[in-house]
Design an enzyme around this catalytic site. Sequence first.
Site, mmCIF file in Angstrom:
data_model
loop_
_atom_site.group_PDB
_atom_site.id
_atom_site.type_symbol
_atom_site.label_atom_id
_atom_site.label_comp_id
_atom_site.label_asym_id
_atom_site.label_seq_id
_atom_site.Cartn_x
_atom_site.Cartn_y
_atom_site.Cartn_z
ATOM 1 N N GLU A 286 -2.933 27.178 0.861
ATOM 2 C CA GLU A 286 -2.394 26.546 2.072
ATOM 3 C C GLU A 286 -1.581 27.620 2.772
ATOM 4 O OE1 GLU A 286 -0.506 25.347 4.831
ATOM 5 O OE2 GLU A 286 0.935 24.504 3.409
ATOM 6 N N CYS A 320 5.092 24.325 7.378
ATOM 7 C CA CYS A 320 3.780 24.712 7.901
ATOM 8 C C CYS A 320 3.237 23.634 8.832
ATOM 9 C CB CYS A 320 2.806 24.979 6.762
ATOM 10 S SG CYS A 320 2.797 23.714 5.484
ATOM 11 N N GLU A 416 2.426 31.890 14.320
ATOM 12 C CA GLU A 416 3.338 31.060 13.539
ATOM 13 C C GLU A 416 4.713 31.730 13.475
ATOM 14 O OE1 GLU A 416 3.140 28.407 9.528
ATOM 15 O OE2 GLU A 416 2.504 30.488 9.312
#
Length: 515
Positions: A286, A320, A416
Amino acid sequence: MVLQYSHEPFSNFKLDTNKKEFQESLSYVNTQLGKHYPLIINAERIETEEKTFSMNPANTKEVIGSISLANKELVEHAMQSASNAFESWKKWSLEHRANILFRAAAIMRRRKHEFSSYLVKEAGKPWNEADADTAEAIDFLEYYARQVIQLKDGIPVKSREGEYNQYNYVPLGVGIIISPFNFPLAIMAGTATAAIVTGNTILLKPADATPVIAAKFVEVMEEAGLPQGVLNYVPCRGSEVGDYLVEHPQTRFVTFTGSREVGCRIYEKAAKVQPGQKWLKRVIAEMGGKDTVAVDKDADLDLAASSIVSSAFGFSGQKCSAGSRVVIHQDVYDEVLNKAVALTKALTVGNPEEVSTYMGPVIHKDSYKKIMSFIELGKEEGRLVAGGEGDDSTGYFIQPTIFADVDENARLMQEEIFGPVVAFSKARDFDHMMEIANNTDYGLTGALLTKNREHIERAREEFHVGNLYFNRGCTGAIVGYQPFGGFNMSGTNSKAGGPDYLLLHMQAKTTSETF
């Protein structure tokens, strides 16, 4: 047998009793700071000369604990211990393995506020975020324990006359669990116990910033009756030992939660077959997201604004799943932006030990510097309308920050950030909204706020993310209710807390007997 499942309730800190109990737990944990945590290999405590220190991100002078670090020789010792333990652990019945998880969940439930207090101190989580992290860890233990019991008889297959066919699952072997700092209890416990309850043995490498909470969890698993060698606690420097772990020929699988860069490196390293390796390694990864909250022109605008703020700034945006990009229909753009700015300016930032604190620090100095550099970039790419300031004099505090009028292809909308920074972009219509929502390399979570049923149904098909939410924020997946895992560069879509997650840690075996 029907196995019922309900998630661990969150604590209501508006109740004086809960508030008092949490404060007492915080006071207790404050008396436990500065202790040393050795490696745990085959149930043996091992001290090393090389150590690291876990610091409080809200008070950088406060040491949470010191931790021994493993070198290659000790990691090899852990690998052999795990390999030996696998030979007996794989033969345990699924029910007996599940019972250890049930017992561990009960222990954690009794000590819930204590574990949450460690999360406040070591990860900088405010009360509600810490409480949710601990609740999720308990959920993972109980959910996976129930799930594995359902697998004990395998899956029914057909048998012809004169034969008997069975389809069962067997464990893989030794796994490497590399856990993140942002859910240092929940994700760490979930990934570790999913591997363990399915009959595998593991080497646990906790996040560099949060090794103490992992050590406390290992103690719980020991108390719950886990045999020696099944779970080996090996904090180490990833730059020195990480590749060795991933490339080891006895490593059967790697479970990783973290950055895209590291996840891709692990995927590449694990793909190469090493001398003496008899299998293709599995990688469960992930790797983050760049998640969109989309607001349609007919949405409940107050709900939209509150959903944006909670998605962007919960745990300082260090999720996330955090909504770090907002796409709003041009007809309601200004109104939603103004509402979100007003809510953001009312948020309290400060010491997470105070119940009134909404947002604490970011995790460490490197993260602080990265986020502040994105804020400087945002001043070039958009219009700063809230926040934009940081203070690292005593801890790593950054004000919740909103940039407006950001181009859909700007770096602020594509990369991100993993911090309390959100970019707002304007959409011409719903088609444009979906186009922007899908224009990143990631595909983890997303949210659409709308009253238009046609747009909801279109988004089910067109909004390309692993977890899509309607008329709420894009964070807060609950184990067993919203299985979690994304598309594209967000990872392997492994769906933690879902009905097929355990199968990733097993392999299917068909047996056919002819009479």
